[in-house]
Design a protein around this motif. Structure first.
Motif, PDB file in Angstrom:
ATOM      1  N   ASP A 255      21.176  60.268  57.063  1.00  0.00           N
ATOM      2  CA  ASP A 255      20.740  58.873  57.074  1.00  0.00           C
ATOM      3  C   ASP A 255      19.273  58.749  57.465  1.00  0.00           C
ATOM      4  OD1 ASP A 255      21.546  56.074  56.688  1.00  0.00           O
ATOM      5  OD2 ASP A 255      21.053  55.879  58.811  1.00  0.00           O
ATOM      6  N   THR A 256      18.796  59.648  58.353  1.00  0.00           N
ATOM      7  CA  THR A 256      17.362  59.593  58.687  1.00  0.00           C
ATOM      8  C   THR A 256      16.530  59.913  57.450  1.00  0.00           C
ATOM      9  OG1 THR A 256      17.233  61.940  59.399  1.00  0.00           O
ATOM     10  CG2 THR A 256      17.762  60.285  61.091  1.00  0.00           C
ATOM     11  N   LYS A 257      16.973  60.867  56.642  1.00  0.00           N
ATOM     12  CA  LYS A 257      16.231  61.216  55.427  1.00  0.00           C
ATOM     13  C   LYS A 257      16.223  60.045  54.444  1.00  0.00           C
ATOM     14  CE  LYS A 257      15.149  65.600  56.253  1.00  0.00           C
ATOM     15  NZ  LYS A 257      13.772  66.118  56.267  1.00  0.00           N
ATOM     16  N   PHE A 258      17.383  59.437  54.257  1.00  0.00           N
ATOM     17  CA  PHE A 258      17.464  58.318  53.315  1.00  0.00           C
ATOM     18  C   PHE A 258      16.694  57.106  53.842  1.00  0.00           C
ATOM     19  CE2 PHE A 258      20.193  54.958  51.128  1.00  0.00           C
ATOM     20  CZ  PHE A 258      19.461  55.032  49.954  1.00  0.00           C
TER      21      PHE A 258
ATOM     22  N   PHE B 103       1.484  61.188  49.961  1.00  0.00           N
ATOM     23  CA  PHE B 103       2.457  61.690  50.931  1.00  0.00           C
ATOM     24  C   PHE B 103       3.568  62.431  50.203  1.00  0.00           C
ATOM     25  CE2 PHE B 103       6.150  61.082  53.842  1.00  0.00           C
ATOM     26  CZ  PHE B 103       5.606  61.610  55.001  1.00  0.00           C
ATOM     27  N   ILE B 104       3.841  63.665  50.620  1.00  0.00           N
ATOM     28  CA  ILE B 104       4.965  64.445  50.077  1.00  0.00           C
ATOM     29  C   ILE B 104       6.003  64.576  51.181  1.00  0.00           C
ATOM     30  CG2 ILE B 104       5.688  66.540  48.896  1.00  0.00           C
ATOM     31  CD1 ILE B 104       3.472  65.237  47.397  1.00  0.00           C
ATOM     32  N   PHE B 105       7.217  64.142  50.893  1.00  0.00           N
ATOM     33  CA  PHE B 105       8.269  64.144  51.901  1.00  0.00           C
ATOM     34  C   PHE B 105       9.344  65.160  51.574  1.00  0.00           C
ATOM     35  CE2 PHE B 105      12.294  62.094  53.533  1.00  0.00           C
ATOM     36  CZ  PHE B 105      12.111  62.542  54.832  1.00  0.00           C
ATOM     37  N   SER B 106       9.638  66.026  52.531  1.00  0.00           N
ATOM     38  CA  SER B 106      10.706  67.000  52.404  1.00  0.00           C
ATOM     39  C   SER B 106      12.013  66.312  52.779  1.00  0.00           C
ATOM     40  CB  SER B 106      10.424  68.192  53.331  1.00  0.00           C
ATOM     41  OG  SER B 106      11.232  69.287  53.008  1.00  0.00           O
ATOM     42  N   SER B 107      12.687  65.760  51.771  1.00  0.00           N
ATOM     43  CA  SER B 107      13.936  65.048  51.989  1.00  0.00           C
ATOM     44  C   SER B 107      15.098  66.029  51.929  1.00  0.00           C
ATOM     45  CB  SER B 107      14.079  63.919  50.970  1.00  0.00           C
ATOM     46  OG  SER B 107      15.195  63.102  51.247  1.00  0.00           O
ATOM     47  N   SER B 108      16.268  65.564  51.555  1.00  0.00           N
ATOM     48  CA  SER B 108      17.446  66.434  51.532  1.00  0.00           C
ATOM     49  C   SER B 108      18.461  65.904  50.542  1.00  0.00           C
ATOM     50  CB  SER B 108      18.084  66.502  52.917  1.00  0.00           C
ATOM     51  OG  SER B 108      19.320  67.190  52.868  1.00  0.00           O
TER      52      SER B 108
ATOM     53  N   PHE C 257      23.181  62.411  49.572  1.00  0.00           N
ATOM     54  CA  PHE C 257      24.198  62.010  48.600  1.00  0.00           C
ATOM     55  C   PHE C 257      25.612  62.064  49.168  1.00  0.00           C
ATOM     56  CE2 PHE C 257      20.675  63.692  45.947  1.00  0.00           C
ATOM     57  CZ  PHE C 257      20.343  62.505  45.318  1.00  0.00           C
ATOM     58  N   GLY C 258      25.774  62.626  50.379  1.00  0.00           N
ATOM     59  CA  GLY C 258      27.085  62.654  51.014  1.00  0.00           C
ATOM     60  C   GLY C 258      28.101  63.456  50.227  1.00  0.00           C
ATOM     61  N   ASN C 259      29.376  63.076  50.357  1.00  0.00           N
ATOM     62  CA  ASN C 259      30.458  63.791  49.662  1.00  0.00           C
ATOM     63  C   ASN C 259      30.697  63.180  48.286  1.00  0.00           C
ATOM     64  OD1 ASN C 259      30.884  65.511  51.829  1.00  0.00           O
ATOM     65  ND2 ASN C 259      32.392  64.157  52.776  1.00  0.00           N
ATOM     66  N   THR C 260      29.646  63.151  47.490  1.00  0.00           N
ATOM     67  CA  THR C 260      29.765  62.553  46.169  1.00  0.00           C
ATOM     68  C   THR C 260      30.702  63.366  45.281  1.00  0.00           C
ATOM     69  OG1 THR C 260      28.536  61.911  44.182  1.00  0.00           O
ATOM     70  CG2 THR C 260      27.723  63.834  45.379  1.00  0.00           C
ATOM     71  N   LYS C 261      31.375  62.662  44.381  1.00  0.00           N
ATOM     72  CA  LYS C 261      32.246  63.330  43.418  1.00  0.00           C
ATOM     73  C   LYS C 261      31.493  63.701  42.147  1.00  0.00           C
ATOM     74  CE  LYS C 261      36.457  61.089  45.117  1.00  0.00           C
ATOM     75  NZ  LYS C 261      37.602  60.202  44.797  1.00  0.00           N
TER      76      LYS C 261
ATOM     77  N   PRO D  46      27.364  68.467  38.892  1.00  0.00           N
ATOM     78  CA  PRO D  46      26.287  68.552  39.861  1.00  0.00           C
ATOM     79  C   PRO D  46      25.646  67.185  40.141  1.00  0.00           C
ATOM     80  CG  PRO D  46      25.524  69.307  37.731  1.00  0.00           C
ATOM     81  CD  PRO D  46      26.999  69.082  37.600  1.00  0.00           C
ATOM     82  N   ILE D  47      25.038  67.078  41.296  1.00  0.00           N
ATOM     83  CA  ILE D  47      24.349  65.857  41.688  1.00  0.00           C
ATOM     84  C   ILE D  47      23.101  65.697  40.826  1.00  0.00           C
ATOM     85  CG2 ILE D  47      23.117  64.717  43.578  1.00  0.00           C
ATOM     86  CD1 ILE D  47      24.965  66.370  45.474  1.00  0.00           C
ATOM     87  N   THR D  48      22.929  64.518  40.243  1.00  0.00           N
ATOM     88  CA  THR D  48      21.766  64.267  39.404  1.00  0.00           C
ATOM     89  C   THR D  48      20.687  63.539  40.206  1.00  0.00           C
ATOM     90  OG1 THR D  48      22.424  62.078  38.610  1.00  0.00           O
ATOM     91  CG2 THR D  48      23.352  63.997  37.466  1.00  0.00           C
ATOM     92  N   ASP D  49      19.528  63.401  39.609  1.00  0.00           N
ATOM     93  CA  ASP D  49      18.440  62.681  40.268  1.00  0.00           C
ATOM     94  C   ASP D  49      18.796  61.219  40.514  1.00  0.00           C
ATOM     95  OD1 ASP D  49      16.090  64.661  40.288  1.00  0.00           O
ATOM     96  OD2 ASP D  49      16.758  64.770  38.214  1.00  0.00           O
ATOM     97  N   ASP D  50      19.714  60.691  39.732  1.00  0.00           N
ATOM     98  CA  ASP D  50      20.051  59.263  39.837  1.00  0.00           C
ATOM     99  C   ASP D  50      21.391  59.012  40.522  1.00  0.00           C
ATOM    100  OD1 ASP D  50      17.694  58.409  38.475  1.00  0.00           O
ATOM    101  OD2 ASP D  50      18.617  59.065  36.592  1.00  0.00           O
ATOM    102  N   THR D  51      22.014  60.043  41.091  1.00  0.00           N
ATOM    103  CA  THR D  51      23.240  59.841  41.863  1.00  0.00           C
ATOM    104  C   THR D  51      22.956  58.899  43.033  1.00  0.00           C
ATOM    105  OG1 THR D  51      24.085  62.039  41.282  1.00  0.00           O
ATOM    106  CG2 THR D  51      25.011  60.995  43.253  1.00  0.00           C
ATOM    107  N   GLN D  52      23.897  58.014  43.312  1.00  0.00           N
ATOM    108  CA  GLN D  52      23.708  57.035  44.376  1.00  0.00           C
ATOM    109  C   GLN D  52      23.812  57.690  45.752  1.00  0.00           C
ATOM    110  OE1 GLN D  52      22.852  53.795  44.255  1.00  0.00           O
ATOM    111  NE2 GLN D  52      22.831  53.765  46.488  1.00  0.00           N
ATOM    112  N   PRO D  53      22.783  57.590  46.592  1.00  0.00           N
ATOM    113  CA  PRO D  53      22.862  58.167  47.943  1.00  0.00           C
ATOM    114  C   PRO D  53      23.930  57.470  48.784  1.00  0.00           C
ATOM    115  CG  PRO D  53      20.579  57.776  47.313  1.00  0.00           C
ATOM    116  CD  PRO D  53      21.428  57.090  46.284  1.00  0.00           C
TER     117      PRO D  53
END
Length: 330
Positions: free
Chosen positions: A144-147, A113-118, A122-126, A129-136
């Motif tokens: 929230d539906t994507k997460f 399964f390949i999911f087109s997430s978003s 990550f919301g308004n993270t500080k 750039p956002i990394t792969d391991d940034t906390q959602p």
């Protein structure tokens, strides 16, 4: 391999279908309820079934008939504002629809399964750039539906052995290099098509919501990833799943982004048309900078953007829009 593309008549799904159709290793089946998609965007010769992922009987029939080896899902509703006004519709379409799809996969022994997430998860993270391991930290029903789906996939792997890849990105944009297919939303809310509507004489100006941010020219900075590059990432994600049999999540980003004024200036240069802008008040909740980096996708998937400048992205979009001024209704 037989690939079932759910939402394959939509913007990203149709570009994925176009890329897959050039490779003999894949047979493509598209399902779409056509609420947002367009039949004219589907390449000739591809199997199409009009169906909604929330229709369990239709899914069962399609899985039994075509016996897909892998599923890619692009059926999600995508407007943050809409999701705030009607969250229940978003949870039904995005989350419940995906659950029904996963149930059909498990019933018919489909593993990948390949999911087109978003990257909106990550919301308004500080962390920029956002990394792969940034906390959602999703801040809208849409995000929230994507997460929620990402969490459902993790539990489903644990329970059923399902293998998945989630691809997280911000602004899909641009059009196929042929100019035959491109972006056609109703209503249109994305920046590049709105700017090009000014060049086409369909609107008088483009609005800039705030020019006093702490950025190079005072306007917001955003990631813009070409739709064909996104399609290529989905194909590489499928290859990874088959080769490694491991689940993973990847950001798809530029790592740098572009300001609103930079996008407007690129459009002026590409189209040769004046594009007046009007500065309006900031929109509530708009962060100054939202960009993601894609180190993991580059290292593990071998993904690399073909369209790595805003000029190349806008030029591809213009090639489509100038011959499809009213979208597929041209």
């Amino acid at each position: 391999m037989r690939i079932l593309i759910c939402g394959g008549a939509g913007y990203i799904g149709s570009h994925l279908a176009r890329e897959l159709s050039t490779q003999s290793a894949y047979e493509i089946i598209i399902i779409d309820n056509l609420s947002k998609g367009h039949l004219m965007s589907i390449p000739n010769g591809i199997i199409f079934e009009k169906a909604d992922v929330r229709d369990k009987k239709a899914l069962d029939r399609i899985f039994f008939k075509y016996k897909p080896d892998a599923v890619m899902n692009f059926c999600g509703s995508i407007s943050v504002g809409e999701s705030v006004n009607d969250p229940l519709e978003y949870y039904e379409n995005n989350v419940v629809g995906t659950i029904y799809l996963l149930q059909a996969m498990i019933k018919h022994n489909v593993k990948y399964f390949i999911f087109s997430s978003s990257a909106a998860i990550f919301g308004n993270t500080k962390e920029i750039p956002i990394t792969d391991d940034t906390q959602p930290e999703p801040i809208s029903p849409y995000a929230d539906t994507k997460f929620s789906i990402e969490k459902i996939l993790a539990w489903s792997e644990n329970a059923y052995g399902l293998k998945y890849v989630c691809l997280r990105y911000f602004n899909a944009c641009g059009a196929h290099e042929s100019g035959d297919i491109g972006e056609d939303h109703d209503p249109e809310t994305h920046l590049i098509p709105l700017i090009l509507q000014v060049a086409l004489g369909q609107r008088d100006s483009i609005s800039i919501f705030g020019d006093d941010y702490e950025t190079k020219d005072g306007t917001c900075v955003r990631d813009y990833i070409h739709v064909t590059d996104i399609a290529t990432a989905h194909i590489k994600a499928l290859d990874y799943l088959i080769r490694e049999n491991k689940s993973e999540s990847f950001n798809l980003g530029s790592g740098e982004g572009y300001t609103v004024k930079e996008v407007i200036n690129a459009a002026i240069n590409i189209t040769g048309h004046p594009i007046p802008d009007i500065v309006e008040a900031r929109r509530a909740g708009d962060p100054a900078i939202l960009i993601a980096e894609s180190t993991r996708a580059e290292q593990i998937l071998g993904w690399k953007r073909k369209y790595d400048t805003i000029e190349s992205i806008v030029a591809s979009a213009w090639k489509y829009h100038k011959t499809h001024a009213n979208g597929y209704d041209n």
